[in-house]
Enzyme design. Structure first.
Site, mmCIF file in Angstrom:
data_model
loop_
_atom_site.group_PDB
_atom_site.id
_atom_site.type_symbol
_atom_site.label_atom_id
_atom_site.label_comp_id
_atom_site.label_asym_id
_atom_site.label_seq_id
_atom_site.Cartn_x
_atom_site.Cartn_y
_atom_site.Cartn_z
ATOM 1 N N ASP A 105 0.787 -1.235 0.000
ATOM 2 C CA ASP A 105 0.000 0.000 0.000
ATOM 3 C C ASP A 105 0.822 1.290 0.000
ATOM 4 O O ASP A 105 0.269 2.376 -0.117
ATOM 5 C CB ASP A 105 -0.964 0.007 1.194
ATOM 6 N N HIS A 131 6.699 -7.879 -1.137
ATOM 7 C CA HIS A 131 5.644 -8.143 -2.121
ATOM 8 C C HIS A 131 5.518 -6.998 -3.129
ATOM 9 O O HIS A 131 4.537 -6.929 -3.867
ATOM 10 C CB HIS A 131 4.307 -8.394 -1.423
ATOM 11 N N CYS A 222 7.498 3.120 -20.409
ATOM 12 C CA CYS A 222 8.813 3.299 -19.789
ATOM 13 C C CYS A 222 9.466 4.590 -20.281
ATOM 14 O O CYS A 222 9.533 4.834 -21.484
ATOM 15 C CB CYS A 222 9.696 2.106 -20.138
ATOM 16 N N THR A 266 0.492 -8.935 11.752
ATOM 17 C CA THR A 266 0.504 -10.231 11.065
ATOM 18 C C THR A 266 0.706 -11.291 12.136
ATOM 19 O O THR A 266 1.279 -11.020 13.194
ATOM 20 C CB THR A 266 1.633 -10.302 10.010
ATOM 21 N N SER A 267 0.231 -12.476 11.867
ATOM 22 C CA SER A 267 0.374 -13.527 12.870
ATOM 23 C C SER A 267 1.813 -14.025 12.923
ATOM 24 O O SER A 267 2.251 -14.596 13.913
ATOM 25 C CB SER A 267 -0.566 -14.684 12.539
HETATM 26 ZN ZN ZN Z 1 12.156 0.219 -20.358
#
Ligand code: ZN
Length: 328
Positions: A105, A131, A222, A266-267
């Site tokens: 996030d 992540h 890009c 988190t656990s």
């Molecule tokens: Zn590129």
């Protein structure tokens, strides 16, 4: 709780090397609809089906619309005091420190408001987002691999502008009919979701904003090679970024052993989180868990070298860390 807290803070003040492991629970009190983003439905799609390399290969426009909505939702949320506490920790010069975040996030990379100084933003060198992030963009060209971090621009391209909303903005329509209620004009989509029941009971359920067919050339490109950019999150079927995993391994294994691992929102029982906890323990470090859900044995102080502070991590963490970071 007070005895545990006193013990924890005594250990905290002696600690020279600390690891924090962060999960979705930290952002929950920032109002992020985590339950939807991670496993719910978006329009008529299962989110899990959209978060794959295959989905992006087949229809990048569809996947970008989904991520545009997720970026927009995350931008509506504000960092809370838990995020700020970790940011403060990352700026203590004499402390060896690392945050391993499982959240995408971007809330550790933003300030609650512009008046706060930069110690309210996490030191990027000490933040490993394993992540990825909704606000990282990666070039899909194999030869290029350009990565852009902390791009909070919204919408990313003009064609993604009205795809930020999951539902048609009923509030807008209604306020046009009823000219008096100007405040209704910018109803937040999350607010509309939470009013779903109201809509249902008046038999006018919200309409999905239709999914658009978008030409690839109108999606984020890009800046280096003009190739197609993709969201910089780790999708289902992809491995965690090797450079980050290696960096974490080095931090934990090399030099002095970590004194403490903070397990936040988190656990800590799912891989790779559990492996980090076990390794810090194995090297003689202690564990402090801040989460809504913790085993009773831990909360009662019956588990060796583990403290458990049960509740909202955004509230508990700044208090627990106060001796080190000061009052937030
Ligand atoms: Zn590129």
């Amino acid at each position: 709780m007070n005895k545990q807290l006193a013990e924890f803070q005594e250990h905290l003040l002696k600690s020279k090397k600390i690891v924090a492991l962060v999960g979705a629970g930290l952002s929950a009190s920032s109002g992020l609809p985590v339950f939807r983003g991670s496993q719910g439905m978006w329009k008529n799609y299962n989110s899990i089906d959209l978060a794959t390399p295959d989905a992006f290969y087949i229809d990048p426009g569809l996947v970008w619309q989904f991520y545009s909505w997720r970026r927009y939702s995350a931008l509506q949320a504000k960092p809370n005091k838990g995020h700020e506490a970790l940011a403060k920790l990352s700026h203590i010069p004499e402390l060896k420190y690392l945050t391993i975040s499982q959240n995408v996030d971007g809330l550790l990379n933003r300030k609650r408001n512009d008046e706060l100084d930069d110690t309210y933003i996490h030191d990027p060198r000490k933040l490993y987002e394993i992540h990825g992030s909704l606000f990282t963009l990666k070039c899909t060209s194999f030869m290029c691999n350009h990565v852009e971090r902390n791009n909070f621009h919204q919408p990313l391209t003009p064609v993604l502008e009205d795809t930020e909303f999951e539902y048609l903005n009923k509030g807008k329509k209604r306020s046009r009919e009823d000219e008096g209620s100007v405040q209704e004009q910018n109803i937040d989509p999350i607010d509309i979701i939470s009013r779903q029941d109201t809509f249902a009971s008046t038999s006018s359920s919200p309409q999905f904003q239709p999914v658009k067919t978008i030409d690839e050339k109108n999606l984020p490109r890009c800046p280096i090679c003009e190739g197609l950019m993709r969201p910089g999150v780790v999708w289902f079927g992809e491995s965690l970024p090797l450079d980050l995993i290696t960096g974490i391994d080095n931090f934990i294994e090399h030099g002095e052993a970590p004194d403490l691992i903070l397990v936040i929102g988190t656990s800590g029982t799912v891989y790779p989180a559990n492996s980090y906890v076990e390794r810090v323990k194995l090297k003689g470090g202690k564990v402090a868990i801040f989460n809504i859900d913790i085993d009773d044995d831990v909360v009662e102080g019956k588990v060796d070298r583990v403290w458990g502070f049960k509740g909202d991590a955004a509230e508990l963490l700044p208090l627990a860390l106060e001796p080190l970071i000061g009052k937030i």
